[in-house]
Design an enzyme around this catalytic site. Structure first.
Site, short mmCIF file in Angstrom:
data_model
loop_
_atom_site.label_atom_id
_atom_site.label_comp_id
_atom_site.label_asym_id
_atom_site.label_seq_id
_atom_site.Cartn_x
_atom_site.Cartn_y
_atom_site.Cartn_z
NE ARG A 35 42.41 42.86 50.37
CZ ARG A 35 41.45 43.75 50.23
NH1 ARG A 35 40.35 43.66 50.95
NH2 ARG A 35 41.57 44.76 49.38
CE LYS A 172 30.43 57.23 39.01
NZ LYS A 172 29.43 57.26 40.10
N GLY A 327 43.45 47.75 44.60
CA GLY A 327 42.23 47.73 43.80
C GLY A 327 42.38 47.04 42.46
N GLY A 350 41.49 52.34 48.29
CA GLY A 350 41.02 53.61 48.84
C GLY A 350 41.95 54.17 49.88
#
Length: 375
Positions: A35, A172, A327, A350
């Site tokens: 990053r 989920k 992710g 996200g």
């Protein structure tokens, strides 16, 4: 959305750059500086044109107060090696005004600066002070990384090559329901793996043993299956861990066995099976666009990495345009040595999902209304 060139002559100007240096640390040392390196094109562009550059970032999740565990000092040291002359402020989240988008904190950040650049794609889905505040006060622009992410992801959203296959995983359904619904409007096929598949299995009437299950999402899954079942690809088999087993610890015991879509009581599904991996691979290899977000199983445990590895290999071999949505999927392709075989790996999990779902992010909207572009 304004880009660096829209800032005009930056020589002698003081520029505040919001970067995403939320790097992994172990014992106070950076384990992956990707990053930081990803921000270098923007930082170097400004430095080469005579700007004075101050970067800022969050790191981890401190609770609105200084915490030595989350100090940016390791990042500051590495940044000094990669981009000499760039200053780095202390962790933005040491101040509660960052997550609270406090105007006073925004004013403090902007003080002494002439221009603002947002290059923190991974944080641009947050309406935090350092993301949405400076463009209300300073001429602003998107950095190279942010601009590239938006170009690629909106391109996938708005005009993908077809057939377009989206691969979703993770634990989920509730975390992915919005993006699943959005993807059904633009994708031809959707592959569903990971822990989220078991709620779909429950909606189909299968027994799922001790697998992850969201009872309050069964109705939503049943509706998706009823309306779009021909486009949803669920695993035909899964790999389960028997009673007494422990994720990440093979020595704890517990049998590992392949099943169809139903598991006995006490068994937990932790990966897709070989049949599913092969079937998913066939769909992926025929695609002209692939978007992947979420692993097929607990790939960190070598007993349950085969499904994610097989999907990663298929994505790498696909001749279409391939995008990893950040992710865990990005971590997986890196672990399997396939990162160089993918066309684009997003720096924001996200944020990439929200951009695909909504078509916009708070950070992008803020840039479009900056003083140098508003009106």
């Amino acid at each position: 959305m304004p880009e660096l060139e829209d800032l005009g002559d930056v020589e002698g100007k003081s520029v505040l750059v919001r970067a995403d240096f939320n790097v992994p640390l172990k014992d106070g040392e950076i384990t992956d500086d990707l990053r930081i390196r990803a921000a270098l094109p923007t930082l170097q562009w400004l430095l080469d044109r005579g700007a004075s550059v101050t970067a800022c970032t969050h790191l981890g999740r401190p609770k609105g107060e200084p915490d030595p565990k989350y100090s940016v000092e390791p990042v500051r040291r590495r940044l000094a090696e990669l981009a000499p002359g760039v200053e780095l402020l202390e962790n933005l989240r040491f101040d509660p005004g960052e997550t609270g988008n406090d105007p006073a904190f925004v004013a403090e950040l902007c003080e002494g600066h002439d221009l603002y650049v947002n290059d923190a794609f991974g944080a641009s889905h947050r309406a935090h002070a350092s993301i949405v505040g400076p463009p209300t006060l300073l001429p602003s622009a998107a950095g190279r990384l942010l601009a590239k992410e938006v170009e690629v992801l909106l391109g996938v959203r708005e005009h993908p090559g077809r057939p377009f296959t989206a691969i979703t995983g993770g634990s989920k359904v509730s975390d992915k329901l919005g993006v699943l619904t959005a993807l059904l409007d633009i994708a031809d096929d959707i592959i569903i793996g990971g822990g989220m598949c078991f709620t779909f299995f429950g909606a189909m009437g299968h027994s799922i043993g001790s697998s992850l299950f969201e009872e309050d999402q069964v109705e939503s899954c049943a509706k998706l299956l009823d309306e779009h079942g021909d486009r949803l690809h669920l695993p035909e088999d899964v790999v389960g861990l028997g009673p007494g087993g422990k994720i990440g610890d093979p020595s704890a015991g517990g049998e590992v066995r392949n099943f169809g879509r139903s598991l006995p009581d006490g068994w937990m599904g932790l990966d897709i099976g070989p049949g599913a991996a092969a079937a998913f691979g066939d769909v992926i290899l025929e695609s002209r666009t692939v978007l992947w977000n979420g692993p097929m199983g607990v790939f960190e445990d070598r007993r349950f990495e085969a499904g994610t590895r097989a999907v990663a290999q298929a994505v790498a071999e696909c001749r279409g345009f391939t995008v990893i949505g950040g992710g865990d999927s990005a971590a997986a392709v890196a672990q399997f040595g396939l990162a160089d075989e993918v066309d684009h790996i997003s720096t924001g999990g996200g944020a990439s999902l929200e951009l695909i779902e909504q078509g916009d992010l708070p950070g992008l909207e803020a840039l479009r209304h900056a003083p140098n572009v508003a009106g």
